[in-house]
Design a protein around this motif. Structure first.
Motif, PDB file in Angstrom:
ATOM      1  N   GLY A   8       3.207 -10.079  -4.048  1.00 17.88           N
ATOM      2  CA  GLY A   8       2.929  -9.322  -5.558  1.00 17.88           C
ATOM      3  C   GLY A   8       3.986  -9.171  -6.416  1.00 17.88           C
ATOM      4  O   GLY A   8       3.358  -8.819  -7.537  1.00 17.88           O
ATOM      5  N   GLY A   9       4.767  -9.525  -6.979  1.00 21.54           N
ATOM      6  CA  GLY A   9       6.065  -9.239  -7.786  1.00 21.54           C
ATOM      7  C   GLY A   9       5.741 -10.364  -8.295  1.00 21.54           C
ATOM      8  O   GLY A   9       5.487 -11.817  -8.721  1.00 21.54           O
ATOM      9  N   GLY A  10       6.569 -10.177  -9.619  1.00 23.18           N
ATOM     10  CA  GLY A  10       6.771 -12.021 -11.303  1.00 23.18           C
ATOM     11  C   GLY A  10       6.953 -10.690 -11.849  1.00 23.18           C
ATOM     12  O   GLY A  10       7.042  -9.926 -11.876  1.00 23.18           O
ATOM     13  N   LEU A  11       6.585 -11.666 -12.887  1.00 26.57           N
ATOM     14  CA  LEU A  11       6.961 -11.498 -14.734  1.00 26.57           C
ATOM     15  C   LEU A  11       5.513 -10.884 -15.706  1.00 26.57           C
ATOM     16  O   LEU A  11       4.470 -11.672 -15.230  1.00 26.57           O
ATOM     17  N   VAL A  12       5.922 -10.212 -15.475  1.00 24.79           N
ATOM     18  CA  VAL A  12       5.031  -9.272 -16.327  1.00 24.79           C
ATOM     19  C   VAL A  12       5.198  -9.172 -18.451  1.00 24.79           C
ATOM     20  O   VAL A  12       6.658  -7.663 -18.191  1.00 24.79           O
ATOM     21  N   GLN A  13       4.959  -8.154 -19.036  1.00 24.64           N
ATOM     22  CA  GLN A  13       4.703  -7.961 -20.201  1.00 24.64           C
ATOM     23  C   GLN A  13       4.828  -6.499 -19.932  1.00 24.64           C
ATOM     24  O   GLN A  13       4.110  -5.922 -19.263  1.00 24.64           O
ATOM     25  N   PRO A  14       5.807  -5.733 -21.012  1.00 23.53           N
ATOM     26  CA  PRO A  14       5.642  -4.671 -20.854  1.00 23.53           C
ATOM     27  C   PRO A  14       4.111  -3.981 -21.263  1.00 23.53           C
ATOM     28  O   PRO A  14       3.548  -4.601 -22.428  1.00 23.53           O
ATOM     29  N   GLY A  15       3.804  -2.779 -20.720  1.00 23.84           N
ATOM     30  CA  GLY A  15       2.370  -1.920 -20.942  1.00 23.84           C
ATOM     31  C   GLY A  15       1.899  -3.626 -20.074  1.00 23.84           C
ATOM     32  O   GLY A  15       0.395  -2.613 -19.533  1.00 23.84           O
ATOM     33  N   GLY A  16       1.935  -4.164 -19.240  1.00 24.61           N
ATOM     34  CA  GLY A  16       1.302  -4.527 -17.418  1.00 24.61           C
ATOM     35  C   GLY A  16       1.288  -3.940 -16.756  1.00 24.61           C
ATOM     36  O   GLY A  16       2.043  -3.033 -17.049  1.00 24.61           O
ATOM     37  N   SER A  17       0.640  -5.060 -15.421  1.00 25.22           N
ATOM     38  CA  SER A  17       0.193  -4.421 -14.333  1.00 25.22           C
ATOM     39  C   SER A  17       0.488  -5.314 -13.441  1.00 25.22           C
ATOM     40  O   SER A  17       0.375  -6.215 -13.653  1.00 25.22           O
ATOM     41  N   LEU A  18       1.043  -4.907 -11.900  1.00 30.72           N
ATOM     42  CA  LEU A  18       1.227  -5.590 -11.215  1.00 30.72           C
ATOM     43  C   LEU A  18       1.078  -4.733  -9.784  1.00 30.72           C
ATOM     44  O   LEU A  18       0.826  -3.604  -9.707  1.00 30.72           O
ATOM     45  N   ARG A  19       0.727  -5.540  -8.671  1.00 28.17           N
ATOM     46  CA  ARG A  19       0.408  -4.517  -7.337  1.00 28.17           C
ATOM     47  C   ARG A  19       1.434  -5.582  -6.314  1.00 28.17           C
ATOM     48  O   ARG A  19       1.191  -6.637  -6.128  1.00 28.17           O
ATOM     49  N   LEU A  20       1.573  -4.584  -6.304  1.00 28.53           N
ATOM     50  CA  LEU A  20       2.209  -5.116  -4.809  1.00 28.53           C
ATOM     51  C   LEU A  20       1.977  -4.895  -3.662  1.00 28.53           C
ATOM     52  O   LEU A  20       0.880  -3.541  -3.439  1.00 28.53           O
ATOM     53  N   SER A  21       2.447  -5.688  -1.816  1.00 31.83           N
ATOM     54  CA  SER A  21       1.669  -5.747  -1.052  1.00 31.83           C
ATOM     55  C   SER A  21       2.546  -5.443   0.091  1.00 31.83           C
ATOM     56  O   SER A  21       3.462  -6.468  -0.244  1.00 31.83           O
ATOM     57  N   CYS A  22       2.608  -4.743   0.817  1.00 32.30           N
ATOM     58  CA  CYS A  22       3.192  -4.897   2.405  1.00 32.30           C
ATOM     59  C   CYS A  22       2.288  -4.903   3.483  1.00 32.30           C
ATOM     60  O   CYS A  22       2.206  -4.359   3.570  1.00 32.30           O
ATOM     61  N   ALA A  23       2.869  -6.093   3.940  1.00 33.11           N
ATOM     62  CA  ALA A  23       1.768  -5.444   5.695  1.00 33.11           C
ATOM     63  C   ALA A  23       3.144  -5.698   6.411  1.00 33.11           C
ATOM     64  O   ALA A  23       4.410  -6.048   6.826  1.00 33.11           O
ATOM     65  N   ALA A  24       3.279  -4.853   7.618  1.00 35.01           N
ATOM     66  CA  ALA A  24       4.670  -4.300   8.416  1.00 35.01           C
ATOM     67  C   ALA A  24       3.381  -4.818   9.657  1.00 35.01           C
ATOM     68  O   ALA A  24       2.545  -5.037  10.776  1.00 35.01           O
ATOM     69  N   SER A  25       4.673  -5.396  10.897  1.00 33.49           N
ATOM     70  CA  SER A  25       3.953  -5.755  12.252  1.00 33.49           C
ATOM     71  C   SER A  25       4.812  -5.625  13.260  1.00 33.49           C
ATOM     72  O   SER A  25       6.327  -5.748  12.744  1.00 33.49           O
ATOM     73  N   GLY A  26       4.680  -5.830  14.338  1.00 34.24           N
ATOM     74  CA  GLY A  26       5.438  -5.833  15.503  1.00 34.24           C
ATOM     75  C   GLY A  26       4.942  -4.493  15.960  1.00 34.24           C
ATOM     76  O   GLY A  26       3.985  -3.907  15.869  1.00 34.24           O
ATOM     77  N   ARG A  27       5.879  -3.900  16.806  1.00 33.48           N
ATOM     78  CA  ARG A  27       6.048  -2.546  17.716  1.00 33.48           C
ATOM     79  C   ARG A  27       6.042  -1.615  17.279  1.00 33.48           C
ATOM     80  O   ARG A  27       7.348  -1.606  16.787  1.00 33.48           O
ATOM     81  N   PHE A  28       5.829  -0.258  16.788  1.00 29.07           N
ATOM     82  CA  PHE A  28       5.982   0.638  16.195  1.00 29.07           C
ATOM     83  C   PHE A  28       5.433   2.104  16.792  1.00 29.07           C
ATOM     84  O   PHE A  28       3.926   0.965  16.400  1.00 29.07           O
ATOM     85  N   PHE A  29       5.675   3.264  15.829  1.00 22.62           N
ATOM     86  CA  PHE A  29       4.874   4.397  16.508  1.00 22.62           C
ATOM     87  C   PHE A  29       3.586   4.326  15.241  1.00 22.62           C
ATOM     88  O   PHE A  29       3.900   4.226  13.812  1.00 22.62           O
ATOM     89  N   SER A  30       3.015   4.889  15.246  1.00 22.68           N
ATOM     90  CA  SER A  30       1.507   5.090  14.261  1.00 22.68           C
ATOM     91  C   SER A  30       2.018   6.082  13.168  1.00 22.68           C
ATOM     92  O   SER A  30       1.872   5.918  11.874  1.00 22.68           O
ATOM     93  N   SER A  31       2.600   6.549  13.933  1.00 19.53           N
ATOM     94  CA  SER A  31       3.248   7.892  13.322  1.00 19.53           C
ATOM     95  C   SER A  31       4.454   7.399  12.132  1.00 19.53           C
ATOM     96  O   SER A  31       5.332   7.537  13.130  1.00 19.53           O
ATOM     97  N   ASN A  32       4.055   7.439  10.989  1.00 17.52           N
ATOM     98  CA  ASN A  32       5.056   6.917  10.030  1.00 17.52           C
ATOM     99  C   ASN A  32       5.450   6.951   9.124  1.00 17.52           C
ATOM    100  O   ASN A  32       4.390   7.602   8.161  1.00 17.52           O
TER     101      ASN A  32
END
Length: 115
Positions: A8-32
């Motif tokens: 979701g990163g990139g180049l945007v003009q001042p005043g603009g909007s962006l949305r970042l996403s991050c997906a986690a995979s693997g084994r880990f506890f749900s309390s995080n």
């Protein structure tokens, strides 16, 4: 092995909007905690926002009122909606996962705010 993949990163003009996403995979506890940090050239990495599994949030003062963090627990995904972006928001943004004090990091995604 835990893996965090950002998008979701990139180049945007001042005043603009962006949305970042991050997906986690693997084994880990749900309390995080999932969150976003950023690092500008020559600067230290700093917390932007984080969110617990229960939805409690923390924001850096510099982004309050402009950025919103959210997560989808079923998808192990965290989002960062960034509005009213400023040139000083330019940085590499890193996704972070904390499980019982152990930190995991994404590879980072560049956000550039420029006209």
């Amino acid at each position: 092995q835990v893996q965090l993949v950002e998008s979701g990163g990139g180049l945007v003009q001042p005043g603009g909007s962006l949305r970042l996403s991050c997906a986690a995979s693997g084994r880990f506890f749900s309390s995080n905690i999932m969150g976003w940090y950023r690092q500008a050239p020559g600067e230290r990495r700093e917390l932007v926002a984080d969110i617990t599994r229960g939805g409690s949030t923390t924001y850096a003062d510099s982004v309050k009122g402009r950025f919103t963090i959210s997560r989808d627990n079923a998808k192990n995904t965290v989002y960062l909606q960034m509005n009213s972006l400023k040139p000083e928001d330019t940085a590499v943004y890193f996704c972070n996962l904390i499980v019982f004090g152990q930190n995991y990091w994404g590879q980072g995604t560049q956000v550039t705010v420029s006209s």
